[in-house]
Motif scaffolding. Sequence first.
Motif, PDB file in Angstrom:
ATOM      1  N   LEU A  46       0.389  -1.295   0.016  1.00 27.74           N
ATOM      2  CA  LEU A  46       0.145   0.486  -0.337  1.00 27.74           C
ATOM      3  C   LEU A  46       0.996   1.072   0.115  1.00 27.74           C
ATOM      4  O   LEU A  46       0.570   1.993  -0.514  1.00 27.74           O
ATOM      5  CB  LEU A  46      -0.927   0.295   0.968  1.00 27.74           C
ATOM      6  N   VAL A  47       1.872   1.319   0.941  1.00 27.17           N
ATOM      7  CA  VAL A  47       2.829   2.129   0.906  1.00 27.17           C
ATOM      8  C   VAL A  47       3.843   2.227  -0.590  1.00 27.17           C
ATOM      9  O   VAL A  47       3.538   3.527  -1.371  1.00 27.17           O
ATOM     10  CB  VAL A  47       3.766   1.994   1.618  1.00 27.17           C
ATOM     11  N   ASP A  49       2.566   1.520  -2.991  1.00 26.50           N
ATOM     12  CA  ASP A  49       1.323   1.898  -4.505  1.00 26.50           C
ATOM     13  C   ASP A  49       1.730   3.175  -4.773  1.00 26.50           C
ATOM     14  O   ASP A  49       1.210   4.399  -5.485  1.00 26.50           O
ATOM     15  CB  ASP A  49      -0.135   1.300  -4.571  1.00 26.50           C
ATOM     16  N   GLN A  50       1.577   4.325  -2.986  1.00 27.01           N
ATOM     17  CA  GLN A  50       0.559   5.928  -2.405  1.00 27.01           C
ATOM     18  C   GLN A  50       2.763   6.155  -2.825  1.00 27.01           C
ATOM     19  O   GLN A  50       2.213   7.301  -3.925  1.00 27.01           O
ATOM     20  CB  GLN A  50       0.897   6.263  -1.522  1.00 27.01           C
ATOM     21  N   ARG A  53       2.668   7.559  -6.952  1.00 22.08           N
ATOM     22  CA  ARG A  53       1.954   8.035  -7.233  1.00 22.08           C
ATOM     23  C   ARG A  53       2.570   9.842  -7.182  1.00 22.08           C
ATOM     24  O   ARG A  53       2.571  10.772  -8.242  1.00 22.08           O
ATOM     25  CB  ARG A  53       0.917   8.674  -6.792  1.00 22.08           C
ATOM     26  N   TRP A  54       3.413  10.048  -7.058  1.00 26.50           N
ATOM     27  CA  TRP A  54       4.578  10.380  -6.288  1.00 26.50           C
ATOM     28  C   TRP A  54       5.592  10.973  -7.410  1.00 26.50           C
ATOM     29  O   TRP A  54       5.636  10.807  -8.325  1.00 26.50           O
ATOM     30  CB  TRP A  54       4.906  10.906  -4.626  1.00 26.50           C
ATOM     31  N   SER A  61       3.237  13.558   0.420  1.00 23.18           N
ATOM     32  CA  SER A  61       2.376  14.012   1.252  1.00 23.18           C
ATOM     33  C   SER A  61       2.544  12.725   2.736  1.00 23.18           C
ATOM     34  O   SER A  61       3.194  11.879   2.812  1.00 23.18           O
ATOM     35  CB  SER A  61       0.919  13.526   0.911  1.00 23.18           C
ATOM     36  N   LEU A  63       2.507  10.003   4.734  1.00 21.49           N
ATOM     37  CA  LEU A  63       2.052   8.195   4.931  1.00 21.49           C
ATOM     38  C   LEU A  63       1.215   8.268   6.107  1.00 21.49           C
ATOM     39  O   LEU A  63       2.140   8.434   7.619  1.00 21.49           O
ATOM     40  CB  LEU A  63       3.109   7.703   4.464  1.00 21.49           C
ATOM     41  N   LEU A  70      -3.996   3.357   5.394  1.00 20.36           N
ATOM     42  CA  LEU A  70      -4.224   3.389   3.685  1.00 20.36           C
ATOM     43  C   LEU A  70      -4.274   2.947   2.828  1.00 20.36           C
ATOM     44  O   LEU A  70      -4.695   4.195   1.751  1.00 20.36           O
ATOM     45  CB  LEU A  70      -2.607   3.079   3.790  1.00 20.36           C
ATOM     46  N   ASP A  73      -6.896   6.477   2.445  1.00 24.35           N
ATOM     47  CA  ASP A  73      -6.105   6.717   1.826  1.00 24.35           C
ATOM     48  C   ASP A  73      -7.110   6.687   0.483  1.00 24.35           C
ATOM     49  O   ASP A  73      -6.846   8.116  -0.348  1.00 24.35           O
ATOM     50  CB  ASP A  73      -4.848   6.902   2.261  1.00 24.35           C
ATOM     51  N   ILE A  74      -6.651   5.551   0.027  1.00 27.69           N
ATOM     52  CA  ILE A  74      -7.153   5.100  -0.890  1.00 27.69           C
ATOM     53  C   ILE A  74      -8.748   5.939  -0.976  1.00 27.69           C
ATOM     54  O   ILE A  74      -8.734   6.302  -2.702  1.00 27.69           O
ATOM     55  CB  ILE A  74      -6.886   3.473  -1.637  1.00 27.69           C
ATOM     56  N   ARG A  77      -8.336   9.609  -2.240  1.00 28.79           N
ATOM     57  CA  ARG A  77      -8.652   9.745  -3.107  1.00 28.79           C
ATOM     58  C   ARG A  77      -9.295   9.055  -4.024  1.00 28.79           C
ATOM     59  O   ARG A  77      -9.881  10.124  -5.049  1.00 28.79           O
ATOM     60  CB  ARG A  77      -7.139   8.369  -3.881  1.00 28.79           C
TER      61      ARG A  77
END
Length: 107
Positions: A46-47, A49-50, A53-54, A61, A63, A70, A73-74, A77
């Motif tokens: 999950l981290v 995947d985030q 996107r950076w 952003s 975490l 997490l 957060d999905i 989004r």
Amino acid sequence: NAADAFGILEEWLAGNGRRLQRQEQREAVKLALDRSETITMLHLKLVFDQLMRWKSYTAPSALATTVPGLIEDIYTRLEHFHGAKLVREVMALLNASRSGLSEKNLL
């Protein structure tokens, strides 16, 4: 531990032709991992995947430090891009179905 988890994330990023360009990005990831009580493969995925996107030129952003955080957060989004009502309705349909939904059911 957090150092091993960070190393795994760096390897996954490198495998996708990416890396954390800025020191502040690396520090944000390390801080989040250090604050995590447990780090599982799901947590790392999950981290990762985030992180994918950076952008190299943007400030990182914050975490979340837990799997539920997490996942939240999905959802946030998804709601931002598709609207809260649609996301809630789709999640309710998925929750009510026994074996998921087909594309036909969603349309």
